[in-house]
Design an enzyme around this catalytic site. Structure first.
Site, mmCIF file in Angstrom:
data_model
loop_
_atom_site.group_PDB
_atom_site.id
_atom_site.type_symbol
_atom_site.label_atom_id
_atom_site.label_comp_id
_atom_site.label_asym_id
_atom_site.label_seq_id
_atom_site.Cartn_x
_atom_site.Cartn_y
_atom_site.Cartn_z
ATOM 1 C CD GLU A 14 11.307 -7.445 5.449
ATOM 2 O OE1 GLU A 14 12.168 -8.204 5.962
ATOM 3 O OE2 GLU A 14 10.457 -6.827 6.095
ATOM 4 C CE1 TYR A 44 8.848 4.974 2.690
ATOM 5 C CE2 TYR A 44 7.325 6.810 2.980
ATOM 6 C CZ TYR A 44 7.837 5.596 3.400
ATOM 7 O OH TYR A 44 7.335 4.997 4.535
ATOM 8 C CB ALA A 99 1.481 0.043 6.188
ATOM 9 N NE ARG A 145 7.133 4.061 9.993
ATOM 10 C CZ ARG A 145 6.047 4.230 9.234
ATOM 11 N NH1 ARG A 145 5.701 3.311 8.364
ATOM 12 N NH2 ARG A 145 5.326 5.332 9.323
ATOM 13 C CG HIS A 191 5.484 -2.363 10.092
ATOM 14 N ND1 HIS A 191 6.796 -2.765 10.067
ATOM 15 C CD2 HIS A 191 5.406 -1.299 9.239
ATOM 16 C CE1 HIS A 191 7.485 -1.958 9.266
ATOM 17 N NE2 HIS A 191 6.666 -1.062 8.746
ATOM 18 C CG ASN A 249 8.428 -2.114 0.318
ATOM 19 O OD1 ASN A 249 7.869 -2.252 1.417
ATOM 20 N ND2 ASN A 249 9.023 -0.988 -0.043
ATOM 21 N NE ARG A 269 10.036 5.963 8.657
ATOM 22 C CZ ARG A 269 9.094 5.802 7.719
ATOM 23 N NH1 ARG A 269 9.277 4.918 6.739
ATOM 24 N NH2 ARG A 269 7.994 6.530 7.755
ATOM 25 C CG ASP A 300 0.252 -17.547 8.130
ATOM 26 O OD1 ASP A 300 1.353 -17.695 8.683
ATOM 27 O OD2 ASP A 300 -0.824 -17.492 8.766
ATOM 28 N NE ARG A 343 4.021 6.396 1.660
ATOM 29 C CZ ARG A 343 4.290 5.179 2.040
ATOM 30 N NH1 ARG A 343 4.702 4.286 1.173
ATOM 31 N NH2 ARG A 343 4.113 4.817 3.274
ATOM 32 C CG HIS A 355 11.217 -2.366 4.488
ATOM 33 N ND1 HIS A 355 9.855 -2.307 4.326
ATOM 34 C CD2 HIS A 355 11.499 -3.557 5.063
ATOM 35 C CE1 HIS A 355 9.328 -3.420 4.810
ATOM 36 N NE2 HIS A 355 10.306 -4.199 5.250
ATOM 37 C CB ILE A 356 12.084 2.803 -0.034
ATOM 38 C CG1 ILE A 356 11.563 2.004 -1.237
ATOM 39 C CG2 ILE A 356 12.723 4.128 -0.472
ATOM 40 C CD1 ILE A 356 10.332 2.606 -1.914
ATOM 41 C CB SER A 357 12.335 4.536 4.717
ATOM 42 O OG SER A 357 11.474 3.609 5.365
ATOM 43 N N PRO A 376 0.786 -1.231 0.000
ATOM 44 C CG PRO A 376 -0.179 -1.151 2.106
ATOM 45 C CD PRO A 376 0.481 -2.088 1.154
ATOM 46 C CG ASN A 377 -0.283 4.274 1.310
ATOM 47 O OD1 ASN A 377 -1.258 4.830 0.792
ATOM 48 N ND2 ASN A 377 -0.355 3.679 2.477
HETATM 49 C C1 DQA Z 1 8.255 0.991 3.737
HETATM 50 C C2 DQA Z 1 8.353 1.201 5.254
HETATM 51 C C3 DQA Z 1 7.019 0.945 5.921
HETATM 52 O O1 DQA Z 1 7.136 1.143 7.335
HETATM 53 C C4 DQA Z 1 5.982 1.909 5.403
HETATM 54 O O2 DQA Z 1 4.714 1.636 5.978
HETATM 55 C C5 DQA Z 1 5.904 1.918 3.906
HETATM 56 C C6 DQA Z 1 7.140 1.800 3.122
HETATM 57 C C7 DQA Z 1 9.555 1.339 3.009
HETATM 58 O O3 DQA Z 1 9.690 0.958 1.853
HETATM 59 O O4 DQA Z 1 10.420 2.032 3.580
HETATM 60 O O5 DQA Z 1 4.838 2.103 3.340
HETATM 61 O O6 DQA Z 1 8.007 -0.396 3.506
#
Ligand code: DQA
Length: 146
Positions: free
Chosen positions: A97, A22, A76, A110, A79, A73, A106, A86, A17, A99-101, A9-10
């Site tokens: 896995e 990001y 959200a 998270r 977490h 990725n 953080r 599963d 965003r 994560h950009i950030s 998501p997002n």
């Molecule tokens: C994220 C980190 C997550 O905590 C956050 O909810 C995201 C992006 C990242 O790519 O850094 O939506 O997965």
């Protein structure tokens, strides 16, 4: 080698965003960055982005017998989602896995990653380059496995 890249998501809002966290590049530019790398390496790649947990679970299930590796990725849902964890365990496709950030620097909420418990490797805080590192890892991992 066939790799599925899943974004949660997002992440379709990249570029708009929270650019301080990001960056200013869009989801489309992320897709073309990964596509270019995969093309140069002869890797088949498919992309999937969804804001819906169940749709991500469905896509992981559909990947069974089709894809050799997954880059994910879960955003959200990282977490919160035992369902995505599963699903990854159910199909048993090697997953990495991303994560950009730098999620480790953080908020407390998270600090847990459910999906990560089913992944062979995690890249955090490398920006878009984390996805390229994930594909490179899978190339190596899948080649050694055969
Ligand atoms: C994220 C980190 C997550 O905590 C956050 O909810 C995201 C992006 C990242 O790519 O850094 O939506 O997965």
């Amino acid at each position: 080698m066939k790799i599925l890249v899943i974004n949660g998501p997002n992440l379709n809002m990249l570029g708009i965003r929270e650019p301080g966290i990001y960056g200013s590049e869009t989801y489309a530019s992320l897709v073309s960055l990964i596509s270019d790398y995969c093309d140069s390496r002869g890797i088949e790649v498919e992309f999937f982005q969804s804001n819906h947990e169940g749709a991500i679970v469905d896509k992981i299930q559909e990947a069974y017998g089709v894809f050799d590796g997954i880059v994910i990725n879960p955003a959200a849902y990282t977490h919160t989602s035992v369902a995505i964890l599963d699903a990854l365990k159910a199909v048993s496709i090697p997953a990495v896995e991303v994560h950009i950030s730098a999620v480790n620097e953080r908020e407390d909420f998270r600090q847990i990653s459910y999906a990560g418990k089913a992944c062979v490797k995690t890249y955090i805080g490398l920006g878009f380059n984390g996805y390229i590192e994930a594909v490179k890892f899978l190339e190596d991992y899948l080649t050694k496995k055969q």
